[in-house]
Design a protein around this motif. Structure first.
Motif, short mmCIF file in Angstrom:
data_model
loop_
_atom_site.label_atom_id
_atom_site.label_comp_id
_atom_site.label_asym_id
_atom_site.label_seq_id
_atom_site.Cartn_x
_atom_site.Cartn_y
_atom_site.Cartn_z
N ASN A 254 0.83 -1.21 0.00
CA ASN A 254 0.00 0.00 0.00
C ASN A 254 0.86 1.26 0.00
N ASN A 255 1.94 1.27 0.81
CA ASN A 255 2.86 2.42 0.82
C ASN A 255 3.50 2.61 -0.54
N ALA A 256 3.85 1.49 -1.18
CA ALA A 256 4.47 1.57 -2.50
C ALA A 256 3.51 2.19 -3.50
N PHE A 257 2.25 1.77 -3.48
CA PHE A 257 1.26 2.33 -4.39
C PHE A 257 1.07 3.83 -4.13
N ALA A 258 1.08 4.23 -2.85
CA ALA A 258 0.88 5.64 -2.52
C ALA A 258 2.05 6.49 -2.97
N ALA A 259 3.25 5.90 -3.03
CA ALA A 259 4.44 6.67 -3.39
C ALA A 259 4.64 6.78 -4.89
N MET A 260 3.97 5.94 -5.66
CA MET A 260 4.20 5.91 -7.12
C MET A 260 3.12 6.69 -7.86
N PRO A 261 3.51 7.43 -8.87
CA PRO A 261 2.51 8.06 -9.75
C PRO A 261 1.99 7.02 -10.74
N ARG A 262 1.26 7.46 -11.73
CA ARG A 262 0.80 6.54 -12.78
C ARG A 262 2.00 5.98 -13.54
N ASP A 263 1.78 4.77 -14.10
CA ASP A 263 2.81 4.09 -14.90
C ASP A 263 4.03 3.73 -14.05
N GLY A 264 3.78 3.43 -12.79
CA GLY A 264 4.88 3.03 -11.92
C GLY A 264 5.22 1.56 -12.09
N ARG A 265 6.23 1.14 -11.31
CA ARG A 265 6.68 -0.26 -11.41
C ARG A 265 6.94 -0.78 -10.00
N LEU A 266 6.35 -1.93 -9.68
CA LEU A 266 6.54 -2.58 -8.39
C LEU A 266 7.19 -3.93 -8.63
N SER A 267 8.31 -4.14 -7.95
CA SER A 267 9.04 -5.40 -8.11
C SER A 267 9.06 -6.14 -6.79
N ILE A 268 8.65 -7.41 -6.81
CA ILE A 268 8.65 -8.26 -5.61
C ILE A 268 9.52 -9.47 -5.92
N LYS A 269 10.60 -9.59 -5.15
CA LYS A 269 11.57 -10.66 -5.42
C LYS A 269 11.93 -11.35 -4.12
N ALA A 270 12.01 -12.67 -4.15
CA ALA A 270 12.33 -13.44 -2.96
C ALA A 270 13.42 -14.45 -3.28
N GLU A 271 14.29 -14.70 -2.28
CA GLU A 271 15.35 -15.69 -2.43
C GLU A 271 15.78 -16.17 -1.06
N GLU A 272 16.36 -17.37 -1.06
CA GLU A 272 16.82 -17.95 0.20
C GLU A 272 18.23 -17.46 0.49
N THR A 273 18.50 -17.20 1.78
CA THR A 273 19.82 -16.74 2.19
C THR A 273 20.58 -17.86 2.86
N ASP A 274 21.85 -17.60 3.14
CA ASP A 274 22.71 -18.63 3.74
C ASP A 274 22.40 -18.86 5.22
N ASP A 275 21.72 -17.93 5.87
CA ASP A 275 21.46 -18.08 7.31
C ASP A 275 20.04 -18.58 7.58
N ALA A 276 19.49 -19.36 6.66
CA ALA A 276 18.18 -20.01 6.83
C ALA A 276 17.06 -18.98 6.96
N PHE A 277 17.15 -17.92 6.16
CA PHE A 277 16.08 -16.93 6.07
C PHE A 277 15.67 -16.80 4.61
N VAL A 278 14.45 -16.35 4.39
CA VAL A 278 14.00 -15.98 3.05
C VAL A 278 13.99 -14.46 2.98
N ARG A 279 14.75 -13.94 2.03
CA ARG A 279 14.81 -12.49 1.86
C ARG A 279 13.78 -12.07 0.81
N LEU A 280 12.92 -11.13 1.22
CA LEU A 280 11.88 -10.62 0.34
C LEU A 280 12.15 -9.14 0.09
N ASP A 281 12.42 -8.77 -1.18
CA ASP A 281 12.65 -7.38 -1.57
C ASP A 281 11.42 -6.84 -2.28
N ILE A 282 10.85 -5.76 -1.75
CA ILE A 282 9.70 -5.10 -2.37
C ILE A 282 10.17 -3.71 -2.77
N SER A 283 10.35 -3.48 -4.09
CA SER A 283 10.92 -2.23 -4.60
C SER A 283 9.89 -1.49 -5.43
#
Length: 575
Positions: A476-505
């Protein structure tokens, strides 16, 4: 990404005195600190200043009294010396009269011997003469050749004839030199009068000059008319008029402060010398007398100022600490209150969603059943088989019913907050449940959503409702910060310390560095006039901590923001 927070510090309405201490739902901490600081400092410092001022005035008055007493003692000692000097000369003349006959006194040689005797025995005599009742000096011994001079118009002559003895003011006389005369009236055997007169020139200034007056002090003789009888440092030479107020004649030494024309403050002591026209004046510089006290007082004031400064700093630090603690507790209370309110709202939404889903599922079931019946009838009736458009319409109805059923199931899943324990969750499925409610907004703003969440990721451990809320707040914060024709990227990957890293850009406006460090603080916001509770990212941070994860943010102004959420996996949980 602009944060979904809001500063709720707005002044409350009201006219009572307590309303000034409230700002929005919080106290006015600056005002509380100021009041606490002022009151504490006043109770701590006012007594110290009061006693310091009291001591200052008492010490000053004591020193002034001591200075006046010392000036009075000096004047008393000096006038006695002058009086003794004059009495001694008067007694010497009286002895000369008693020990010599009139004929001897009128003999010039005998008179010269008498002058030498007086000069050797007592000193201070300049000349001596015998003056008859008409004022003519019949006999004279001295360096000025004044035999035959008539003194009947001289004031000292008149005083001597009236009172029998006199000490004159300083005057110039025939010799045109400042001097005084001591004269005694003597009765002759034929009941007429003669006056024996002696003059003194330099002895009085010499006696006065021996008076110890420190600094800018002064001592001199003056008569009742204000004419100087001896030189003065402040008022000039002999016989000059001094602009000074003289006290009334008394047999006591008087002290009083005076101020010179140049602004100097002096302590003066006055003493009338008995049986003479002289008034002794002793002046002492008040500044010089008070200088040791002023130096000590300057030191005391300096240390008092240092002490007060230390006390003020300490009071300021202590009151600031307690006000910060009060602010922290108030914000914490308000945060938990809003979180409880938010949880209650989510529970209400869940109940509403369950009711709505139930009400929608009933007509959907009928629609699904009737559409299936139509499709079955089409298979059995030959005339309906030849209507492909009917079968296509039925398939569209069944697909729409299936889609509505999926939406209602997701709505029920999202609104259900009864789960309290951490369970294994598939990140992609939770993300899909959240995004389904945001697709329409993305279409309206033409925001392109790119998702890169592999199915092979390990399951994360957490509370489904809390994880849904975290993802919903960030997107929701991402949508509020972007004007029209914006781009939202959601990417997830496993890390070496047994965590899943989720990047929301996002490609929004970004966050400035000075605001970035406050991004997760409760009620901090750069959007103070756009609604909201100001707790979105603060609650998000708390929820991530509760499920055992980590969250941080990276941002550049006008380039975008990335929220990085690290979620524990089942492997990490086991470890």
């Amino acid at each position: 990404m602009a944060q979904e927070t809001k500063n709720t510090e707005k002044k409350t309405k009201g006219t009572g005195p307590g309303t000034k201490l409230l700002v929005g739902e919080f106290l006015n901490y600056k005002r509380i600190w100021l009041i606490s600081f002022v009151l504490t400092a006043a109770f701590a410092i006012i007594p110290v200043i009061f006693f310091a001022v009291l001591d200052y005035n008492l010490t000053r008055r004591a020193l002034e009294n001591d200075a006046e007493a010392r000036a009075a003692r000096l004047a008393s000692n000096t006038w006695r010396s002058i009086s003794f000097f004059l009495d001694e000369r008067k007694n010497a003349l009286s002895y000369v009269v008693r020990s010599n006959s009139l004929a001897q006194l009128e003999d010039t040689q005998q008179l010269t011997k008498t002058l030498n005797f007086l000069h050797q025995s007592f000193g201070g005599f300049t000349d001596i003469g015998i003056i008859d009742a008409t004022g003519v000096q019949n006999a004279y011994a001295g360096p000025h050749g004044l035999a035959g001079k008539n003194y009947k118009d001289q004031q000292w002559f008149k005083d001597t004839m009236d009172h029998g003895i006199s000490v004159s003011d300083v005057f110039l006389g025939f010799r045109n030199v400042p001097h005084i005369s001591i004269a005694l009236r003597h009765t002759t055997p034929d009941n007429s009068y003669v006056i024996i007169r002696a003059t003194i020139e330099h002895q009085l200034p010499k006696i006065i000059s021996e008076v110890k007056t420190s600094g800018n002090g002064d001592a001199f003789l003056i008569n009742a008319q204000g004419v100087l009888q001896t030189p003065s440092h402040h008022f000039g030479a002999v016989l000059e008029k001094a602009n000074i107020a003289l006290p009334l004649a008394t047999d006591q030494t008087r002290t009083m402060p005076i101020t010179l024309e140049d602004g100097q403050n002096l302590i003066s002591a006055f003493r009338h010398i008995p049986n003479t026209p002289f008034i002794l004046v002793v002046l002492k510089s008040k500044q010089v007398i008070m200088s040791p006290w002023q130096d000590s007082q300057a030191t005391v004031i300096k240390y008092l100022g240092i002490s007060i400064s230390v006390v003020l700093l300490w009071i300021g630090a202590v009151t600031a600490y307690f006000v910060r603690r009060l602010k922290y507790l108030d914000i914490k209370r308000s945060k938990y209150f809003h979180m409880a309110e938010y949880e209650n709202k989510m529970a209400s939404i869940g109940r509403l969603a369950a009711g709505v889903a139930h009400e929608i599922n009933n007509p959907l079931a009928i629609i699904n059943e009737k559409a299936g019946l139509i499709k079955d009838l089409a298979h059995f009736k030959q005339e309906l088989k030849n209507e492909p458009r009917l079968l296509e319409t039925v398939d569209i109805i069944l697909a729409s019913v299936k889609r509505c059923s999926r939406i209602t199931r997701q709505l029920l899943s999202f609104g259900r907050q009864t789960q309290t324990t951490a369970v294994p969750l598939t990140l992609k499925s939770v993300l899909d449940e959240v995004l389904v409610f945001l697709v329409k907004e993305a279409q309206l703003k033409n925001i392109f959503i790119e998702i890169d969440v592999p199915d092979t990721l390990p399951q994360v451990v957490g509370n489904r409702g809390k994880l849904q809320q975290v993802l919903l707040n960030i997107v929701n914060n991402a949508f509020a910060a972007m004007p029209r024709d914006g781009r939202l990227s959601i990417k997830a990957e496993e890390t070496d310390d047994a965590f899943v890293r989720l990047d929301i850009s996002d490609s929004g406006c970004g966050i400035s560095p000075e605001n970035l460090k406050h991004i997760f603080e409760p009620f901090f916001s750069t959007k103070t006039n756009q609604g909201g509770t100001g707790l979105g990212l603060s609650i998000t941070y708390g929820l991530v901590q509760e499920i055992g994860g980590r969250i941080k943010v990276e941002s550049k102004v006008n380039e975008g923001t990335t929220f990085i959420v690290s979620l524990p996996t089942t492997t990490q949980k086991e470890e």
